[in-house]
Design a protein around this motif. Structure first.
Motif, short mmCIF file in Angstrom:
data_model
loop_
_atom_site.label_atom_id
_atom_site.label_comp_id
_atom_site.label_asym_id
_atom_site.label_seq_id
_atom_site.Cartn_x
_atom_site.Cartn_y
_atom_site.Cartn_z
N LEU A 196 34.54 77.37 126.19
CA LEU A 196 33.52 78.40 125.93
C LEU A 196 32.17 77.77 125.57
N ARG A 197 32.23 76.69 124.78
CA ARG A 197 30.98 75.97 124.44
C ARG A 197 30.29 75.46 125.69
N SER A 198 31.09 74.96 126.65
CA SER A 198 30.50 74.38 127.85
C SER A 198 29.77 75.45 128.67
N ILE A 199 30.23 76.70 128.57
CA ILE A 199 29.54 77.80 129.25
C ILE A 199 28.38 78.27 128.38
N GLY A 200 28.66 78.41 127.10
CA GLY A 200 27.67 78.96 126.16
C GLY A 200 27.98 80.42 125.90
N MET A 201 28.12 80.80 124.64
CA MET A 201 28.51 82.18 124.33
C MET A 201 27.44 83.19 124.72
N GLU A 202 26.16 82.75 124.75
CA GLU A 202 25.11 83.68 125.19
C GLU A 202 25.32 84.04 126.67
N GLN A 203 25.71 83.01 127.44
CA GLN A 203 25.99 83.23 128.88
C GLN A 203 27.20 84.14 129.05
N VAL A 204 28.23 83.89 128.24
CA VAL A 204 29.44 84.72 128.30
C VAL A 204 29.07 86.18 128.03
N GLN A 205 28.29 86.37 126.98
CA GLN A 205 27.89 87.73 126.60
C GLN A 205 27.07 88.39 127.70
N GLN A 206 26.14 87.62 128.27
CA GLN A 206 25.29 88.15 129.34
C GLN A 206 26.10 88.58 130.56
N HIS A 207 27.05 87.71 130.92
CA HIS A 207 27.90 87.98 132.08
C HIS A 207 28.70 89.27 131.86
N GLU A 208 29.29 89.39 130.68
CA GLU A 208 30.12 90.57 130.41
C GLU A 208 29.27 91.83 130.30
N MET A 209 28.06 91.65 129.81
CA MET A 209 27.12 92.78 129.73
C MET A 209 26.76 93.25 131.14
N MET A 210 26.55 92.29 132.04
CA MET A 210 26.22 92.62 133.43
C MET A 210 27.38 93.40 134.06
N LEU A 211 28.61 92.92 133.85
CA LEU A 211 29.77 93.60 134.41
C LEU A 211 29.94 94.99 133.79
N THR A 212 29.67 95.08 132.48
CA THR A 212 29.82 96.36 131.78
C THR A 212 28.83 97.38 132.33
N GLU A 213 27.57 96.96 132.48
CA GLU A 213 26.56 97.88 133.02
C GLU A 213 26.96 98.35 134.42
N TYR A 214 27.41 97.39 135.21
CA TYR A 214 27.80 97.69 136.60
C TYR A 214 28.97 98.67 136.62
N ALA A 215 30.00 98.39 135.79
CA ALA A 215 31.19 99.24 135.78
C ALA A 215 30.88 100.62 135.22
N LEU A 216 30.04 100.68 134.17
CA LEU A 216 29.69 101.99 133.60
C LEU A 216 28.98 102.85 134.64
N ALA A 217 28.10 102.22 135.43
CA ALA A 217 27.37 102.97 136.46
C ALA A 217 28.33 103.45 137.55
N LYS A 218 29.21 102.54 138.00
CA LYS A 218 30.14 102.89 139.10
C LYS A 218 31.14 103.95 138.66
N LEU A 219 31.77 103.73 137.51
CA LEU A 219 32.78 104.69 137.03
C LEU A 219 32.12 106.00 136.64
N GLY A 220 30.90 105.89 136.10
CA GLY A 220 30.18 107.07 135.63
C GLY A 220 29.88 108.06 136.74
N GLU A 221 29.78 107.58 137.98
CA GLU A 221 29.46 108.52 139.06
C GLU A 221 30.70 109.01 139.79
N MET A 222 31.89 108.62 139.32
CA MET A 222 33.12 109.07 139.99
C MET A 222 33.52 110.45 139.49
N PRO A 223 33.74 111.42 140.39
CA PRO A 223 34.22 112.73 139.96
C PRO A 223 35.61 112.58 139.34
#
Lengths: 147, 410
Positions: B292-319
């Motif tokens: 995790l150090r080799s990636i950097g926790m800020e990077q980890v957080q950013q990546h998961e935030m990107m996936l979260t935003e993407y998934a919230l948008a995609k799931l949010g528009e599903m009837p």
């Protein structure tokens, strides 16, 4: 995508959709039909025993009501919520036990339940399928202890 | 800088190379447990292959090597969360860490004194307090949720009073994905003379954690939810507080001197580590933290935030799909619970499994929260460093398949 209300029968074209074959092994027409339109659904106002059981892993619940007459099951009903498998097996079991004696009920096995469902299940979903039977057997224990 | 998606970290995880139901495995259950990079598996097998011996016992080389590696793992974890060496205790799980705190912190409490939790707690941060409160005549209170699934901080102010001795909250909800305002809660607790315990089982794997900056008094976490092995948990505590607490488990290694009549106890952190610890698991955890150090926790957080935003948008528009948790990615992270109308969560999970997608269905060890939300359970997709946007697309397609099978939609 257009949002359609749930239909009682799925369209014939759906069954031919090869993409759906794997999940259809479990979610066959009769299972889904029982899930949406359960048999013996509701409470009995007069009953010989009632018993509620739940599957702590997934929260599936079944409460079973059974009225005995002349040492045979006169009426059985259930309320509950859970997955298609647990609810369909409760429908099938409450149909199956009518007219049977307590001794006959004790002979019911997991294989009986699986053959009623007509599908193969892994160990986790097996617990869903057997919840109704577990509820029944515990209810019989209560009933006999009370007699 | 390359994004994690471009780095394709998936290659580092041997298990993710396999197929599931004839399809590439899409693992979206990292909130339950994460997969392990090869470096973690190698570190553990290397311990057994080259230095297996009990620690703090033998004077022979093997034992010294094992002791050094085990203590280095302690030092590594402490550095990772900005704690002192004496402030980090290894347990078998976050659950054990929280039980340790529940037993020892309630020991000196007086009848009628209060423990404040939140409505979104996992059983592991609820049942220990609830049961000890029953035994010791204490009162447990719960901070409410707002309609958008966040902590009601106005209610927190009302709940935390002079009678409160312990406030214990999750860093991030394992059901809702909500990230709680820890520094604010620490101020509220400290203003009333209470300690703040943080259940970081979902915090430490996803967010940079600096216990000093958070201001908490205790922080519990789990190795296997952050790319490490099972059987290793973390407990951070402020040194002055840990010194005052009585031991939790008694036995070997936690003692200084023992006679038939009485015993004295070892220095921190060993005072809280009775018996032979999970040495290989501690070493595996250290390897996970190195990864995790080799990636950097800020990077980890950013990546998961990107996936979260993407998934919230995609799931949010599903009837027919309802997101159970904050609708925006602000102050939340990559744990996304949802309900699919008319389809039980286990049935959703079974159809997803037939597409090679692993998600969790059920109550997520938060039955009181499910009752509050009026749900029997939710389906939950959760992310880690190895997940991608394409996997979120596959999730969406598989949910549509479940809807078709159950006769909804097209």
């Amino acid at each position: 995508m257009r949002w359609l209300p749930p239909s009682r029968k799925r369209s014939a074209s759906l069954a031919m959709d090869s993409e759906l074959l794997e999940a259809e092994e479990i979610y066959r027409e009769h299972i889904l039909d029982l899930y949406k339109h359960p048999h013996n659904s509701g409470k009995l106002s007069s009953y010989s025993f009632r018993r509620r059981e739940l599957n702590p892993v997934c929260g599936d619940q079944i409460e079973l009501f059974v009225r005995m007459d002349d040492n045979k099951i006169a009426e059985a009903a259930f309320i509950g919520h859970g997955c298609a498998i647990s609810q369909a097996s409760a429908s099938l079991l409450t149909d199956f036990i009518k007219g049977k004696s307590v001794d006959e009920l004790k002979q019911i096995t997991r294989e009986n339940i699986l053959s009623m469902l007509g599908i193969a299940l892994g160990p986790v979903r097996m617990k869903c399928a057997l919840l109704a039977l577990k509820t029944l057997l515990k209810g019989i224990e209560d009933y006999e202890a009370g007699n | 800088m390359m994004t994690l998606q471009q780095l394709n970290l998936r290659r580092d995880f041997p298990l993710l190379q396999q197929q599931s139901n004839g399809k590439p495995l899409i693992y979206l259950d990292s909130a339950s447990t994460t997969q392990k990079p090869a470096s973690v598996i190698q570190a553990m097998s290397n311990y057994y292959l080259t230095m297996n011996a009990n620690i703090h016992r033998g004077v022979y080389r093997l034992s010294q090597d094992a002791t050094a590696a085990y203590e280095e793992a302690h030092r590594n974890v402490a550095g990772f969360i900005n704690a002192g060496f004496e402030e980090v205790i290894f347990t078998k799980s976050a659950t054990e860490s929280l039980n340790l705190l529940a037993y020892t912190l309630t020991k000196g409490m007086l009848q009628g004194e209060e423990i404040v939790l939140t409505q979104m707690e996992h059983h592991s941060n609820l049942v220990p307090w609830q049961q000890l409160a029953k035994e010791r005549g204490l009162v447990v209170k719960y901070i409410r949720l707002t309609p958008d699934f966040r902590l009601d901080m106005q209610h927190a102010k009302e709940m935390i009073t002079k009678r409160t001795k312990v406030v214990s909250v999750c860093h991030m909800s394992n059901v809702l994905g909500t990230i709680n305002p820890i520094t604010e809660l620490a101020s509220l607790a400290h203003a009333q003379g209470a300690v703040l315990v943080v259940d970081g089982a979902q915090g430490m794997p996803h967010l940079p954690v600096d216990v000093k900056a958070l201001g908490c008094d205790f922080y519990a976490a789990s190795g296997h939810k952050m790319l490490g092995p099972t059987g290793i948990g973390i407990l951070y505590g402020k040194k002055a507080l840990l010194e005052k607490l009585p031991p939790f488990l008694y036995g070997g290694d936690m003692i200084r001197e023992v006679s038939y009549a009485d015993s004295t106890f070892n220095d921190l952190p060993w005072k809280f580590e009775a018996g032979t610890p999970n040495i290989a698991e501690a070493i595996g955890l250290a390897a996970a933290i190195d990864y995790l150090r080799s990636i950097g926790m800020e990077q980890v957080q950013q990546h998961e935030m990107m996936l979260t935003e993407y998934a919230l948008a995609k799931l949010g528009e599903m009837p027919g799909v309802r997101i159970i948790g904050p609708a925006t990615a602000e102050q939340r992270s990559g744990v996304i619970s949802f309900a699919v109308d008319g389809i039980h969560t286990h049935d959703v999970a079974t159809v997803l499994d037939s597409e090679g997608i692993a998600v969790r269905g059920g109550h997520h060890c938060a039955m009181p929260l499910m009752e509050l939300l009026g749900l029997a359970g939710t389906t939950r997709a959760s992310f880690s460093v190895y997940n991608t946007q394409e996997e979120v697309d596959a999730l969406v397609a598989a949910i549509q398949k479940a809807q078709r099978i159950f006769g909804y939609g097209q």
